[in-house]
Write an enzyme that holds these catalytic residues in place. Structure first.
Site, mmCIF file in Angstrom:
data_model
loop_
_atom_site.group_PDB
_atom_site.id
_atom_site.type_symbol
_atom_site.label_atom_id
_atom_site.label_comp_id
_atom_site.label_asym_id
_atom_site.label_seq_id
_atom_site.Cartn_x
_atom_site.Cartn_y
_atom_site.Cartn_z
ATOM 1 N N ASP A 90 -5.303 -8.271 5.538
ATOM 2 C CA ASP A 90 -6.272 -9.177 4.935
ATOM 3 C C ASP A 90 -5.751 -10.604 4.816
ATOM 4 O O ASP A 90 -6.521 -11.555 4.925
ATOM 5 C CB ASP A 90 -6.664 -8.687 3.542
ATOM 6 C CG ASP A 90 -7.571 -7.462 3.602
ATOM 7 O OD1 ASP A 90 -8.053 -7.130 4.697
ATOM 8 O OD2 ASP A 90 -7.782 -6.832 2.548
ATOM 9 N N GLU A 146 0.842 -1.191 0.000
ATOM 10 C CA GLU A 146 0.000 0.000 0.000
ATOM 11 C C GLU A 146 0.879 1.243 0.000
ATOM 12 O O GLU A 146 1.946 1.258 0.625
ATOM 13 C CB GLU A 146 -0.914 0.008 1.225
ATOM 14 C CG GLU A 146 -1.913 -1.135 1.232
ATOM 15 C CD GLU A 146 -2.746 -1.181 2.502
ATOM 16 O OE1 GLU A 146 -2.364 -0.520 3.488
ATOM 17 O OE2 GLU A 146 -3.775 -1.887 2.510
#
Length: 400
Positions: A169, A153
């Protein structure tokens, strides 16, 4: 993912954007604002030792307009076309990645988003009327379920670069992120210890209570990933009561004692005091006024840092909730009534804890990771930042 953005991205990257906006508004980043170009180079090194082709994707949101799209290898942003219901195929946004033992440099633009990479197969992205549908491998019918892939990210804006690895996740193929500063020095994070990849999966297999059920394996025997505990609850891999015993003990303790939360390291005088009454923990300020209250959380609220532990981007409830979430996942709330507990020595020591997060941190070379949404409480996150980045790095590491 069957959704547009992950909880961690919304929580963590939005906070980054707010901080950058504050700095810009106060004029503290005028040098960075002039220096940070529209795109910066990202050097991708393939040290995985795997022979399959690698595909790279840069997807995200323009901070200035909120428009979703993707970037090509030169850093040019392309808005997604309109989607449909049912979802329609997205344009092929893949960038050929480097072969094993080689490196390639692309450019990344000012976005808040993700850099995906997959081995052997291209990822399947689709578009709904609400935007991009990202991989949701907790869903057995997701077309990306049997693909070996992962993502990092990043946010790049006028205030600089924030670049992090994430396991919020899932835990999958290993990689490290880095940044080169204008003075030539570098910083990196996210790298596993030698043997750490297999070590994590072996630890999860040896953990009773259903934790081994988080592991997803392809029909050819390839270990693809371990789902996060939240997805473990949602898919039934973990029992819904996984954290209940610890939650009950916390609620019992603070029905007769006080939990003190000092959410801002740079504001030690700002304190909130939590006491449990029935199924509710009420927090008061130094004047004794109730500022926010939390219903007794369930395991999903703890693992997801949402629902009954929702953390809005405000100045009171959000910071308190972040602290509670970290304390529950790290199982420090019973051993320290002064939170957050910023030293890692007492983390994950209770028999009831987030064993997924525990295992990830244990295998990281620098001990840092984003193993749950607010793993940045106390600065235990795998993040690099620079206000004037010369170059970013993404290194694909071996699966050993």
């Amino acid at each position: 993912m069957g959704r547009t953005l992950p909880r961690r991205a919304l929580a963590g990257l939005t906070t980054v954007v707010m901080l950058a906006a504050l700095l810009l508004a106060t004029g503290l980043t005028s040098t960075a604002r002039a220096a940070v170009p529209a795109t910066i180079p990202l050097k991708i090194s393939n040290n995985s030792g795997r022979g399959e082709p690698v595909y790279v994707y840069v997807v995200g949101t323009l901070l200035s307009t909120g428009q979703q799209g993707w970037a090509d290898a030169g850093g040019t942003f392309h808005p997604w076309p309109a989607g449909g219901n049912p979802p329609t195929p997205a344009p092929d946004a893949s960038i050929p990645g480097p072969a094993a033992g080689q490196s390639a440099t692309i450019r990344i633009p000012k976005l808040s988003g993700r850099i995906y990479f997959s081995y052997g197969q291209k990822l399947v992205f689709k578009l709904t009327t609400g935007g991009l549908v990202q991989p949701a491998v907790q869903n057995p019918s997701d077309p990306n379920r049997n693909i070996l892939f992962n993502w990092a990210e990043y946010t790049l804006n006028d205030a600089g670069l924030w670049f992090n690895s994430t396991q919020v996740d899932m835990f999958s193929v290993p990689y490290a992120v880095g940044v080169q500063r204008a003075d030539g020095s570098t910083a990196s994070t996210g790298r596993l210890k030698p043997g750490g990849y297999r070590g994590f999966f072996n630890a999860l297999r040896g953990q009773p209570g259903g934790w081994s059920n988080l592991i997803q394996t392809r029909s050819d025997g390839t270990v693809l990933r371990a789902l996060s505990p939240l997805y473990g609850l949602e898919t039934g891999a973990l029992p819904a009561t996984a954290m209940d015993d610890y939650i009950n003990r916390v609620w019992s303790k603070y029905s007769t004692s006080t939990l003190t939360v000092t959410p801002f390291a740079d504001q030690p005088s700002v304190k909130y005091y939590g006491r449990v009454s029935g199924d509710v923990m009420h927090f008061t300020n130094s004047a004794g006024a109730v500022v926010t209250s939390f219903q007794k959380p369930d395991s999903a609220s703890v693992f997801g840092c949402f629902k009954k532990l929702d953390a809005p981007n405000d100045s009171v409830r959000g910071p308190i909730s972040r602290t509670l979430c970290a304390g529950f996942n790290r199982s420090t709330l019973l051993v320290n009534s002064q939170q957050p507990d910023t030293g890692s020595a007492s983390f994950y020591q209770d028999a009831v804890t987030n064993h997924y997060a525990r295992g990830i941190h244990a295998q990281m070379a620098d001990g840092k990771a984003y193993a749950f949404a607010f793993d940045d409480v106390g600065h235990h996150e795998s993040l690099v930042h620079d206000g004037n980045p010369a170059q970013a790095y993404l290194t694909l590491d071996p699966l050993d």
